[in-house]
Design a protein around this motif. Structure first.
Motif, mmCIF file in Angstrom:
data_model
loop_
_atom_site.group_PDB
_atom_site.id
_atom_site.type_symbol
_atom_site.label_atom_id
_atom_site.label_comp_id
_atom_site.label_asym_id
_atom_site.label_seq_id
_atom_site.Cartn_x
_atom_site.Cartn_y
_atom_site.Cartn_z
ATOM 1 N N PRO A 74 9.491 3.842 -37.822
ATOM 2 C CA PRO A 74 8.843 4.776 -36.877
ATOM 3 C C PRO A 74 7.324 4.597 -36.810
ATOM 4 C CG PRO A 74 9.613 5.939 -38.847
ATOM 5 C CD PRO A 74 10.196 4.569 -38.896
ATOM 6 N N ILE A 75 6.715 4.200 -37.939
ATOM 7 C CA ILE A 75 5.263 3.955 -37.921
ATOM 8 C C ILE A 75 4.936 2.807 -36.963
ATOM 9 C CG2 ILE A 75 3.323 3.135 -39.307
ATOM 10 C CD1 ILE A 75 4.493 4.645 -41.675
ATOM 11 N N SER A 76 5.790 1.787 -36.923
ATOM 12 C CA SER A 76 5.579 0.658 -35.998
ATOM 13 C C SER A 76 5.630 1.122 -34.554
ATOM 14 C CB SER A 76 6.642 -0.412 -36.248
ATOM 15 O OG SER A 76 6.564 -0.908 -37.565
ATOM 16 N N PHE A 77 6.547 2.037 -34.248
ATOM 17 C CA PHE A 77 6.634 2.572 -32.882
ATOM 18 C C PHE A 77 5.418 3.426 -32.550
ATOM 19 C CE2 PHE A 77 11.073 1.355 -33.306
ATOM 20 C CZ PHE A 77 11.387 0.936 -32.014
ATOM 21 N N LEU A 78 4.920 4.200 -33.519
ATOM 22 C CA LEU A 78 3.716 4.992 -33.288
ATOM 23 C C LEU A 78 2.499 4.093 -33.043
ATOM 24 C CD1 LEU A 78 4.133 7.849 -35.948
ATOM 25 C CD2 LEU A 78 4.204 8.074 -33.456
ATOM 26 N N LEU A 79 2.408 3.001 -33.786
ATOM 27 C CA LEU A 79 1.321 2.048 -33.565
ATOM 28 C C LEU A 79 1.375 1.472 -32.152
ATOM 29 C CD1 LEU A 79 1.016 0.013 -36.891
ATOM 30 C CD2 LEU A 79 -0.853 1.161 -35.696
ATOM 31 N N PHE A 80 2.567 1.078 -31.735
ATOM 32 C CA PHE A 80 2.729 0.520 -30.388
ATOM 33 C C PHE A 80 2.334 1.548 -29.334
ATOM 34 C CE2 PHE A 80 5.380 -0.235 -26.602
ATOM 35 C CZ PHE A 80 4.918 -1.486 -26.260
ATOM 36 N N TRP A 81 2.759 2.808 -29.521
ATOM 37 C CA TRP A 81 2.429 3.866 -28.565
ATOM 38 C C TRP A 81 0.916 4.060 -28.477
ATOM 39 C CZ3 TRP A 81 0.002 8.579 -29.666
ATOM 40 C CH2 TRP A 81 -0.013 9.512 -28.617
ATOM 41 N N HIS A 82 0.239 4.037 -29.627
ATOM 42 C CA HIS A 82 -1.215 4.228 -29.637
ATOM 43 C C HIS A 82 -1.926 3.067 -28.950
ATOM 44 C CE1 HIS A 82 -5.311 4.747 -31.317
ATOM 45 N NE2 HIS A 82 -4.990 6.029 -31.329
ATOM 46 N N ILE A 83 -1.419 1.858 -29.146
ATOM 47 C CA ILE A 83 -2.031 0.671 -28.515
ATOM 48 C C ILE A 83 -1.877 0.741 -26.996
ATOM 49 C CG2 ILE A 83 -1.777 -1.833 -28.230
ATOM 50 C CD1 ILE A 83 -1.084 -1.886 -31.261
ATOM 51 N N VAL A 84 -0.711 1.195 -26.543
ATOM 52 C CA VAL A 84 -0.490 1.317 -25.101
ATOM 53 C C VAL A 84 -1.376 2.406 -24.511
ATOM 54 C CG1 VAL A 84 1.217 1.939 -23.339
ATOM 55 C CG2 VAL A 84 1.860 0.414 -25.216
ATOM 56 N N ARG A 85 -1.490 3.528 -25.213
ATOM 57 C CA ARG A 85 -2.293 4.636 -24.706
ATOM 58 C C ARG A 85 -3.782 4.355 -24.777
ATOM 59 N NH1 ARG A 85 -0.119 9.784 -24.388
ATOM 60 N NH2 ARG A 85 -2.202 10.278 -23.595
ATOM 61 N N ARG A 86 -4.218 3.663 -25.820
ATOM 62 C CA ARG A 86 -5.646 3.389 -25.990
ATOM 63 C C ARG A 86 -5.866 1.909 -26.285
ATOM 64 N NH1 ARG A 86 -9.083 7.155 -29.694
ATOM 65 N NH2 ARG A 86 -10.649 5.998 -28.510
ATOM 66 N N PRO A 87 -5.723 1.064 -25.264
ATOM 67 C CA PRO A 87 -5.944 -0.372 -25.479
ATOM 68 C C PRO A 87 -7.407 -0.657 -25.780
ATOM 69 C CG PRO A 87 -5.693 0.101 -23.138
ATOM 70 C CD PRO A 87 -5.386 1.378 -23.868
ATOM 71 N N GLY A 88 -7.646 -1.737 -26.473
ATOM 72 C CA GLY A 88 -9.019 -2.105 -26.807
ATOM 73 C C GLY A 88 -9.097 -2.634 -28.222
ATOM 74 N N HIS A 89 -10.333 -2.876 -28.661
ATOM 75 C CA HIS A 89 -10.582 -3.466 -29.972
ATOM 76 C C HIS A 89 -10.967 -2.355 -30.939
ATOM 77 C CE1 HIS A 89 -12.891 -6.708 -32.485
ATOM 78 N NE2 HIS A 89 -12.105 -5.948 -33.218
#
Length: 558
Positions: A74-89
């Protein structure tokens, strides 16, 4: 050059750059890593749980490893969700993900004995992946974490401690593979830097050469127009026509060079607006009607009232290059242009009945400077940039360009993907029909720093009945001018935009203006910031200048 500053060459596919660790256009690198994690972590968990369960889950370490791996899904899915919502470096996010990856693998390798040795393949993959996607600094950090993972696993895994040569092999592999990949990346970045600099030098040279050579061509074109109206005999008029025909061929070549240089600069941005397709096609047919007569070609367009959302200037550039190619490579053969609906979009089709193109050439026709040449073929003007420009401009607007050809039957080019719309098309103000009377007696301010161009333009305007005041720079004293015509480059760090602003302030009103330039029209329009000022590209055809001047004359007297 640092990893964060590495650039991608024009036309290079971004995903290739991401895989190589070139971060200039790495838009989705972190998302790509997150997607890989979503695939690997569940598979990784199934393997670990299966191996540990087979051994009976006898120790606290076994249960900790299983719990950590299952919790990381589930942590991997949360990471993916955060990357999609807030793309960038975000450095913290990348480091958090790396710590999670290496932490889960460390627990598994420490708890599972030799059965967890295959996990090392994933550890090495993750290490190399971080470096390839994010650059050398992340590769160094990932290598350090990988070595720490091996050390901790060996400390708690008795079976690994019993096989010291296996551990030494893992350590050496972890050092050698990332180090070798990093050296290859650095060499590749250096080669790409050199290629990019060469590409920029080529683009700058093409743009400058095109601009400088347009000046004398522009002057010759205007002098030729003056000669045509000088009461020449039939033979002399034919010679003038031949000169004009050759000038138009050279002008087309310079236009292609400038187009390719502008595209290489990466500064071309489509300005989408509702456009009637038939109007764009009609303008192109009108522009090439004289060239079609010279080539003994029937150039015809099927009426079309469809409205699409596109950039009319860029779409016109695409059609101009296709029609120009057809006139050059299919002389004495009719050309038909039309549009049709296709799967919810609109397509423009250009058909000719020329000799056609052999199949082995079709895949390369969109490459820069590629021309179909067979032994004994007649010389064809141009350098092979037309279709390359068409595809690249189409790519900017999301359009597909397809070429079909049958030797002996002709060639068809289809521009597809135009989006139909129902928005109102901005009405076009028609030019006055009484052109001679509209410009006769017109007071024109002509500003041009090139003496030959200044002389030729003034001579032509006076032949049309205009009263012309010539200036080589921005005038200091106001006069009763009706219209001003200015070059863009005026010397002394002054441009046509500066001239228009200064003259309007001098006379205290919005005097109609026209800019003539050898630069990219989009760049000039951006600097000018005034859509009401027409921009004419050198070399300007006298008929085009007269038409625009007539429109401005009508506006000046309203």
């Amino acid at each position: 050059m640092s990893n964060a500053e590495a650039a991608v060459l024009p036309g290079q596919r971004p995903w290739i750059a991401e895989r190589l660790g070139i971060t200039g256009r790495r838009v989705d690198a972190e998302r790509g890593q997150a997607i890989v994690r979503l695939i690997i972590v569940p598979l990784f968990g199934v393997y670990i749980v299966s191996v540990l369960a087979f051994d009976g889950l006898n120790t606290l370490g076994d249960w900790l490893a299983v719990s950590a791996v299952l919790a990381y899904i589930p942590i991997s899915f949360l990471l993916f969700w955060h990357i999609v919502r807030r793309p960038g470096h975000f450095v913290w996010r990348r480091m958090f993900a790396m710590c999670g990856d290496y932490g889960a693998m460390t627990l598994a390798m420490a708890a599972g004995g030799m059965g967890m040795l295959p996990i090392y393949a994933t550890l090495l993959w993750v290490t190399v992946g971080n470096g390839m996607r994010f650059g050398s600094r992340y590769l160094l950090a990932a290598t350090g974490m990988a070595l720490a993972a091996i050390a901790i696993s060996t400390m708690f895994n008795a079976q690994w401690r019993a096989e010291p040569y296996v551990v030494i092999t893992l350590v050496l592999t972890t050092l050698i593979v990332p180090g070798y990949i990093d050296s290859l990346q650095r060499a590749l970045r250096g080669a790409l830097d050199e290629a990019r600099e060469a590409s920029l030098a080529k683009s700058n040279f093409l743009a400058q050469a095109s601009h400088d050579l347009r000046q004398p061509i522009h002057a010759i074109s205007l002098f030729t127009a003056c000669l045509r109206d000088a009461g020449l005999g039939r033979e002399e008029r034919q010679m003038v026509e031949n000169i004009d025909r050759s000038l138009q061929s050279v002008a087309g070549l310079f236009r292609s060079l400038l187009d390719i240089a502008t595209l290489d600069s990466g500064k071309v941005e489509p300005k989408l607006a509702p456009v009637r397709v038939g109007n764009v096609i009609g303008d192109v047919v009108h522009q090439y009607s004289e060239m079609a007569q010279w080539a003994d070609v029937e150039l015809r367009a099927v009426p079309c009232n469809l409205v699409v959302r596109t950039d009319p200037a860029l779409l016109s550039t695409m059609l101009q290059n296709i029609v120009s190619n057809a006139l050059k490579y299919a002389p004495d053969a009719p050309i038909l242009i039309g549009c049709r609906r296709r799967k919810g979009t609109v397509s423009i089709e250009i058909h000719d009945r020329g000799p056609g193109i052999a199949e082995e050439h079709l895949d390369q026709l969109f490459d820069e400077f590629y021309q179909v040449r067979e032994r004994g073929d007649r010389d064809i003007e141009g350098v092979g940039l037309g279709l390359s420009i068409v595809r690249r401009v189409g790519g900017l607007m999301g359009l597909d360009v397809e070429l079909r050809s049958v030797p002996g039957s002709g060639t068809s080019v289809v521009i597809s993907g135009l989006e139909p719309c129902r928005e109102a098309v901005r009405p076009i103000v028609p030019a006055a029909t009484s052109a001679p009377s509209a410009i006769a007696g017109l007071h024109v301010l002509l500003v041009e720093d090139d003496e030959d161009v200044l002389l030729a333009t003034a001579l032509l305007l006076r032949k049309w009945g205009c009263q012309v005041q010539v200036e080589t720079g921005i005038p200091k004293i106001a006069s009763e001018w009706d219209v001003m015509i200015t070059d863009y480059d005026l010397g002394g760090r002054k441009t046509g935009a500066d001239c228009i602003m200064a003259v309007r302030e001098l006379v205290g009103r919005q005097i109609p203006a026209i800019i003539v330039t050898g630069h990219d029209e989009t760049r000039v329009q951006r600097d000018l910031g005034d859509d009401s000022v027409p921009i004419l590209a050198k070399p300007v055809r006298p008929a085009e200048l007269r038409s625009v001047l007539t429109t401005k004359a009508v506006a000046a007297h309203q």
